[in-house]
Design a protein around this motif. Sequence first.
Motif, PDB file in Angstrom:
ATOM      1  N   GLU A 182       0.047 -10.042  -7.112  1.00  0.00           N
ATOM      2  CA  GLU A 182      -0.430 -10.539  -8.408  1.00  0.00           C
ATOM      3  C   GLU A 182       0.746 -11.126  -9.167  1.00  0.00           C
ATOM      4  O   GLU A 182       1.834 -10.544  -9.201  1.00  0.00           O
ATOM      5  CB  GLU A 182      -1.054  -9.414  -9.248  1.00  0.00           C
ATOM      6  N   CYS A 198      -0.267  -1.270   3.217  1.00  0.00           N
ATOM      7  CA  CYS A 198       0.046  -2.707   3.150  1.00  0.00           C
ATOM      8  C   CYS A 198       1.203  -3.064   4.076  1.00  0.00           C
ATOM      9  O   CYS A 198       1.147  -4.031   4.835  1.00  0.00           O
ATOM     10  CB  CYS A 198       0.375  -3.079   1.708  1.00  0.00           C
ATOM     11  N   ARG A 230       2.774  -7.185  -8.853  1.00  0.00           N
ATOM     12  CA  ARG A 230       2.134  -6.120  -8.070  1.00  0.00           C
ATOM     13  C   ARG A 230       2.502  -6.294  -6.601  1.00  0.00           C
ATOM     14  O   ARG A 230       2.432  -7.388  -6.056  1.00  0.00           O
ATOM     15  CB  ARG A 230       0.616  -6.163  -8.253  1.00  0.00           C
ATOM     16  N   ASN A 231       2.887  -5.159  -6.020  1.00  0.00           N
ATOM     17  CA  ASN A 231       3.230  -5.111  -4.599  1.00  0.00           C
ATOM     18  C   ASN A 231       4.439  -5.998  -4.261  1.00  0.00           C
ATOM     19  O   ASN A 231       4.544  -6.529  -3.150  1.00  0.00           O
ATOM     20  CB  ASN A 231       2.038  -5.511  -3.725  1.00  0.00           C
ATOM     21  N   LYS A 277      -8.965   1.183  -1.401  1.00  0.00           N
ATOM     22  CA  LYS A 277      -7.742   0.920  -2.146  1.00  0.00           C
ATOM     23  C   LYS A 277      -6.576   0.752  -1.184  1.00  0.00           C
ATOM     24  O   LYS A 277      -6.379   1.551  -0.274  1.00  0.00           O
ATOM     25  CB  LYS A 277      -7.456   2.084  -3.103  1.00  0.00           C
ATOM     26  N   ILE A 278      -5.815  -0.325  -1.386  1.00  0.00           N
ATOM     27  CA  ILE A 278      -4.687  -0.620  -0.491  1.00  0.00           C
ATOM     28  C   ILE A 278      -3.441   0.022  -1.053  1.00  0.00           C
ATOM     29  O   ILE A 278      -2.963  -0.361  -2.114  1.00  0.00           O
ATOM     30  CB  ILE A 278      -4.487  -2.131  -0.335  1.00  0.00           C
ATOM     31  N   ASP A 287      -1.957  -8.527  -1.270  1.00  0.00           N
ATOM     32  CA  ASP A 287      -2.593  -8.255  -2.572  1.00  0.00           C
ATOM     33  C   ASP A 287      -1.590  -8.423  -3.720  1.00  0.00           C
ATOM     34  O   ASP A 287      -1.423  -7.558  -4.583  1.00  0.00           O
ATOM     35  CB  ASP A 287      -3.180  -6.837  -2.604  1.00  0.00           C
ATOM     36  N   LYS A 345      -2.856 -12.882   1.107  1.00  0.00           N
ATOM     37  CA  LYS A 345      -4.078 -12.173   0.718  1.00  0.00           C
ATOM     38  C   LYS A 345      -3.998 -10.695   1.083  1.00  0.00           C
ATOM     39  O   LYS A 345      -4.409  -9.820   0.311  1.00  0.00           O
ATOM     40  CB  LYS A 345      -5.274 -12.823   1.407  1.00  0.00           C
TER      41      LYS A 345
END
Length: 477
Positions: free
Chosen positions: A58, A8, A461-462, A2-3, A56, A53
């Motif tokens: 979204e 990250c 996300r992120n 899990k990142i 991560d 990538k």
Amino acid sequence: MKITPLVCLLTLAACFAVRAEEKPAEAGKDAKDHGAKEHNEKGAVHLSPEAVKLADLELQPASAGTIYTMLEAPGEIALNGDRVAHLSPKAPGTVLKVLKVAGDKIGEGDVLAQIESAELGNAKIEYFTATLNLNMARAELERETLIHGNTQQLLDALKEDLEPEDLEKRVGGLELGEIKSKALAGHSALRLAHVSWTRAQKLKDDQIISAAALEASAKELQNAKAEYLGVREELKLNYKGRLLQSQRALSIAETAAQNARRRLHILGLSNEQIAALQSEKEENVALLDLRAPFAGTVLEKNIALGERAEESKDAFLIADLSTVWLNVRINANDLSSVHAGQAVQVSIPGIAGERAAKVALLSPLVDEKTRTASARIVLENKDGALLPGAFVTASLVLNELKAAVTVPSAAIQNIEGKSVVFIEGDEAGEFRSQEILVGAADGKLVEVKAGLEAGKKVVVRNSFTLKAELGKGAGED
């Protein structure tokens, strides 16, 4: 693996640092190919496919949604009190078999234990006797009804004063017993006496016999008539009285059979089981089955082989766990906002997602010590994941706002005191910050009042990685 956000950021930073070491002289020139592109435009971030990538990210389109105003309250999972059964035998006896134990899944009508009960045996014997008496009473009434009809036919025929031969032909086949013979004999004797008296009158008129002989003949006629009338009266009384007696006997037999049947119901036998008693083996006459009233799970077993089972002692505790109650404590100050039928979202520790339900009951009583009232919520539990005794949080919906444009809370970043989302740019790997005007929020969704149209793709996300990159670019400037 899990990142996490920290991993990250560190990885992205390392990625950019390594590339800077490889070509320090041309770092500005090659940034487009190896990581974060130069932020030529204010509010824009450029990432290589490799960095996208790694981050991560979204994206989801902004869309209409519902913003809920919620009241959170603690609650405890409990058994559904309407689907709990404390099972005990309807009659005392000795335990012969124990077929289920705690933890067993059971279906409706399953036999949990078998008990030998003398009381049940006696009740079955009484039922058999009452049923036999009822059948006999019905047969007797049927016979008396036939005799009643035949008697009526005989009386009607006697009224016509037929010749003995014609009368015999008319009623000879009727089933009446000895009374029919007496009636026919009386009728024949009366007609014969009448003929003799008529002849005697003629002979007296012709002075062939004396007045005494005529008187004797008249007396014989009177006697024959009296006897005949007596037989007819006996017919009338008997055929009505016997029918009434048979009807009364049938009514008594029906009541006795019904009471015997009711007693078997009291002892736990169903209509189907009572109907099957006639074919039951004699050795099972005292066998009492303790059956489950509904499908569920055995929670407790409190009987053992060979012990005495009593009506006053629970043999099993069973519960239907397909639904459970959630008892939520509502502060007295919040009671005016809670009502039956109100929508609820329930968060279960260790279980992903939420379960939707409604308030089934709000207690009208407030606890004097805690100053709270209980709200009952019925939850589906077909998967068995909700365990009685567990503590959960319930979010009661106080208000619903239909918003034309919403985004997830995680999509929004605060940059220089402004609410910002990141949207797709014109080029691959390009993301632009977009200032928005936010409205209502419920911790999951945020209303966007201005600055963003429905359908526009937003990083959900992120997005903090883009904020970090944007900040880095601003620092370099």
